[in-house]
Design a protein around this motif. Structure first.
Motif, short mmCIF file in Angstrom:
data_model
loop_
_atom_site.label_atom_id
_atom_site.label_comp_id
_atom_site.label_asym_id
_atom_site.label_seq_id
_atom_site.Cartn_x
_atom_site.Cartn_y
_atom_site.Cartn_z
N SER A 199 29.98 50.65 28.65
CA SER A 199 30.14 52.07 28.34
C SER A 199 30.85 52.78 29.49
N LYS A 200 31.65 53.78 29.16
CA LYS A 200 32.28 54.60 30.19
C LYS A 200 31.21 55.34 30.99
N ILE A 201 30.13 55.72 30.32
CA ILE A 201 29.00 56.38 30.98
C ILE A 201 28.12 55.31 31.61
N LEU A 202 27.89 55.41 32.90
CA LEU A 202 27.04 54.45 33.60
C LEU A 202 25.57 54.73 33.33
N PHE A 203 25.15 55.99 33.52
CA PHE A 203 23.77 56.36 33.23
C PHE A 203 23.66 57.86 33.09
N LEU A 204 22.53 58.33 32.60
CA LEU A 204 22.24 59.76 32.50
C LEU A 204 21.22 60.12 33.57
N GLN A 205 21.54 61.14 34.37
CA GLN A 205 20.65 61.60 35.42
C GLN A 205 20.11 62.97 35.05
#
Length: 279
Positions: free
Chosen positions: A171-177
């Motif tokens: 995913s382009k998004i690594l994680f949600l913080q």
């Protein structure tokens, strides 16, 4: 177009020095209680990724909460999610102290990101169910029921990988913080692989850092500054529990001395955070 991934850099470093210590977690007396080399961490996160794909019906880019007590299993699960094409969402794991407030924040995050599941440890899941029963919030409405209805997945036993399982594209998004939610409801930020790869050399400007940290791993400074950045620079992180630091503050300085740390970090004043290098 191929998605940029922090895994490319981490895997390259694994090939370069597979037997070097990547992560080590310390007890109250500063003794290592669990450690991973670059190679063993690669195998462990591959095993978690394979089992998540094989045993659970996640879709590419599903959001998955990480609810872990202090230790390296949360970091393993984080990278396991990334390898599986999922998006990890670190959260503060509600404990007996301030349980109801922490639980509602966790529920809010689960709803906000539309979590598809929760990764955890066996002991923590058991303690959560005990605290739910003691507090009575499980019977107070749909909030507690919401996360109870999600699949809770214990990752400790994921030791064998299955290379036959299909791999989702990174995913382009690594994680949600998410923010702490101390003054208002937690708000989430999308952190991309590019964000981390771009800022890493700006924060750690020399290779092979040795970092000592007691910061919580669900905290942005703890996770990014003390676990992601050092790994991407070929370094080593020695971590320990925030509660152990509170109980025995000298542990921090002892660990810095014992492991010849080149950097450490702690929340600064005023409200922003600051990293401190040791020269």
């Amino acid at each position: 177009m191929t998605t940029v991934s922090i895994l490319d850099q981490l895997d390259r470093l694994c090939d370069e020095h597979p037997h070097k210590i990547l992560y080590s977690y310390l007890d109250l007396n500063g003794n290592p209680i669990e450690s991973y080399t670059y190679a063993s961490f690669h195998r462990r996160t591959n095993a978690i990724a394979g089992r998540l794909r094989k045993d659970h019906r996640f879709m590419a880019e599903d959001r998955v909460l990480l609810a872990y007590p202090p230790g390296l299993e949360m970091i393993c699960a984080f990278f396991g999610c990334v390898r599986a094409g999922l998006i990890p969402v670190p959260v503060y794991p509600p404990s007996s102290r301030g349980f109801q407030s922490a639980l509602y924040k966790m529920v809010h995050i689960a709803k906000d990101c539309q979590a598809a599941g929760i990764l955890t440890t066996r002991d923590y899941h058991a303690s959560l169910k005990t605290n739910l029963a003691r507090s009575g919030v499980s019977a107070s409405g749909l909030d507690a029921d919401y996360i109870s209805s999600l699949p809770w997945i214990v990752t400790e036993d994921f030791v064998d990988s299955d290379p036959s399982q299909p791999v989702f594209e990174t995913s382009k998004i690594l994680f949600l913080q998410y923010t702490s939610g101390s003054t208002m409801e937690p708000k989430g930020v999308m952190v991309t692989h590019e964000n981390i790869l771009h800022t890493c050399p700006l924060v750690i400007d020399h290779p092979d850092p040795v970092v000592v940290s007691w910061l919580p791993q669900y905290h942005d400074m703890g996770l990014i500054g003390c676990y992601l950045y050092p790994a991407l620079r070929g370094g080593t992180t020695y971590g320990f529990s925030p509660m152990d630091f509170i109980q025995r503050p000298i542990l921090w300085f002892d660990a810095i001395t014992t492991y010849r740390a080149t950097a450490t970090a702690a929340p600064g004043k005023p409200s922003h955070s600051s990293a401190r290098s040791i020269r």
